[in-house]
Structures are given as C-alpha cells and as structure tokens.
Design a protein around this motif. Structure first.
Motif, PDB file in Angstrom:
ATOM      1  N   ASP A  17      35.822  33.852  40.090  1.00  0.00           N
ATOM      2  CA  ASP A  17      35.783  35.316  40.107  1.00  0.00           C
ATOM      3  C   ASP A  17      37.225  35.841  40.247  1.00  0.00           C
ATOM      4  OD1 ASP A  17      34.600  37.973  40.663  1.00  0.00           O
ATOM      5  OD2 ASP A  17      35.372  37.609  42.682  1.00  0.00           O
ATOM      6  N   ASP A  19      38.465  39.733  41.203  1.00  0.00           N
ATOM      7  CA  ASP A  19      38.745  40.686  42.292  1.00  0.00           C
ATOM      8  C   ASP A  19      38.174  40.174  43.615  1.00  0.00           C
ATOM      9  OD1 ASP A  19      39.819  43.189  40.798  1.00  0.00           O
ATOM     10  OD2 ASP A  19      38.043  42.611  39.672  1.00  0.00           O
ATOM     11  N   ASP A 187      33.572  35.812  45.859  1.00  0.00           N
ATOM     12  CA  ASP A 187      33.791  36.451  47.170  1.00  0.00           C
ATOM     13  C   ASP A 187      32.606  37.292  47.602  1.00  0.00           C
ATOM     14  OD1 ASP A 187      34.313  38.510  45.211  1.00  0.00           O
ATOM     15  OD2 ASP A 187      35.195  39.689  46.823  1.00  0.00           O
TER      16      ASP A 187
HETATM   17 MG   LIG Z   1      34.814  39.559  43.434  1.00  0.00          MG
END
Ligand SMILES: [Mg+2]
Ligand SMILES: O=C(O)COP(=O)(O)O
Length: 235
Positions: A17, A19, A187
């Motif tokens: 991933d 961001d 995240d």
């Molecule tokens: Mg993310």
C-alpha cells in the motif's frame, strides 16, 4: 511480527500500500484539500480530521472534507450539498494535488531498506493504492521508490477499490502469483479486509492511518513497526 513469523520462502511477491504505509502523505492531503476549499470559499479542515478520512480514495476524501466543513446546523443536508459541489471540487483538488504532490510528505523510516531487502530475497513487488494512479506514479518517482515495483495500480485501475478483493486479485494476476503466496502490506482495515477476502496473508504497519482507529484491533496476520522487520529474518 506477532502471529506469523516471517518466512520468505512462503511468499513469491508482496503487494504494498502507499499512503500510510510507504509515505506519510497527510501534509499533501491537507495542502491540496485546503487549497481546494479556499477556491470554493469554504473553511479549512485540520490534518487530524483528514487522517480519519484517508484510505478510501479521492472521491470519498473530497466528499468527507466538504461535508465536514459545511455549517454544523446544516449537517443533515451536508452530504447532498457536498455532492452538488463535487465536480468543481474534484477539478480543483486534482489541479492542486498534482502541483504539490510529494512536497509536504515524507517516506517513513525503514521503507527503502525494507523494500531493498524484500527484492534482495527475490520477492516481486507491486504497489496497490486507492489513490488515483496519476497521483501515485509521480509520488513514487519523486520519493525514489518507483524502481522497486513491477506494477503500480491506483484506485481507478480496476472496477472497485480496496476493501473489495478485486484489486488484489487483479494485482496477483498481473504479477503472475497466487494470492496465498502474495503478502499484502498495508496500514488499514481496508487493506486487511481486501487481503482476507482475496486469500492473501496480510501484515499491517503500526504507524499509518487506519481511519483514525487503533490498528492492532484489525484482523491481520501480523503487525510491524517498520518495513525493515519484514526483512529481518536471515535470507
Ligand atoms: Mg494506506
Ligand atoms: O485513499 C487514498 O487516497 C489512500 O489510499 P491508500 O492507503 O490505499 O494508499
């Protein structure tokens, strides 16, 4: 990592991933959104509020920011008013984001080393983000991360975004790997839900956004404080 020990022979590839996992982009989001809001003569939104809105793509982010800054007394009408402003807001947001992309963001500690070590162990890498592909590619290049990835897919690359499993399945297809041997590194619960549904093992970083919720409450196979921990086991 807690529940799975990281054995590189279990994986052929990793899907990473962007961001909140590789780059802390909260500053870019805040700058682009607040320039957009100013163009629309609306008040600014704080980075703390933005953190809870990130992770579900730009359309969701823009609509959430617009609803958030609309007068509280009109809260019930805010979603409809936000929708009415969306086309102009999206055009302004895109303009500003592309202008500032990467200027107010930083690569998290351990990312470069972690990616290097994964590549050195022969894992193939793809980046899969809900950010538009046209934002993701220049950001990776600006941060010197583009060379690690065979594939980069944004939130507009497929019919549906994470937490739907489709983008993970399609990314595995593009890499030529099977989900059970392709590790998702993210995240947020968005990443974990998509990975579970696609059949990919999933590890979450503890420093990202996760929609403002504690990440350790998410159903995942493990948690790391830095990507270097993924590469800690001897090759
Ligand atoms: Mg993310
Ligand atoms: O919603 C976004 O733009 C960011 O999403 P990501 O965490 O999937 O990179």
């Amino acid at each position: 990592m807690n529940s799975i020990s990281f054995d590189h022979t279990r994986f052929d590839a990793a899907i990473v991933d962007l961001d909140g996992t590789m780059v802390d982009t909260l500053g870019d989001f805040a700058e682009a959104l607040n320039r957009m809001l100013s163009d629309l003569s609306l008040p600014p939104v704080s980075p703390a509020a933005i953190e809870r809105m990130v992770g579900k793509g730009s359309e969701h982010l823009i609509l959430s920011a617009l609803s958030h800054v609309m007068a509280p007394e009109a809260a019930g009408e805010a979603p409809a008013r936000a929708q009415a402003l969306f086309d102009r807001a999206w055009e302004r947001y895109q303009h500003h984001y592309l202008e500032i992309n990467g200027r107010y963001s930083a690569v998290y500690p351990g990312v470069l080393e972690g990616l290097k070590a994964l590549r050195a162990r022969g894992l193939r890498l793809a980046c899969l983000t809900n950010k538009p592909t046209s934002f993701a590619k220049p950001l990776l290049a600006a941060k010197g991360l583009d060379g690690f990835f065979e594939q980069v897919f944004g939130g507009d690359a497929f019919e549906r975004k994470k937490p739907d499993p489709l983008p993970l399945r399609k990314t595995c297809e593009a890499l030529g790997t099977v989900p059970s041997r392709t590790l998702m590194v993210g995240d947020s619960s968005n990443d974990a839900r998509a990975a579970r549904a696609a059949g990919c093992p999933v590890v979450l970083v503890t420093y990202g956004y996760n929609h403002g919720e504690p990440v350790r409450g998410v159903d995942a196979d493990g948690f790391v404080d830095a990507l270097t921990e993924l590469a800690a086991a001897p090759a």
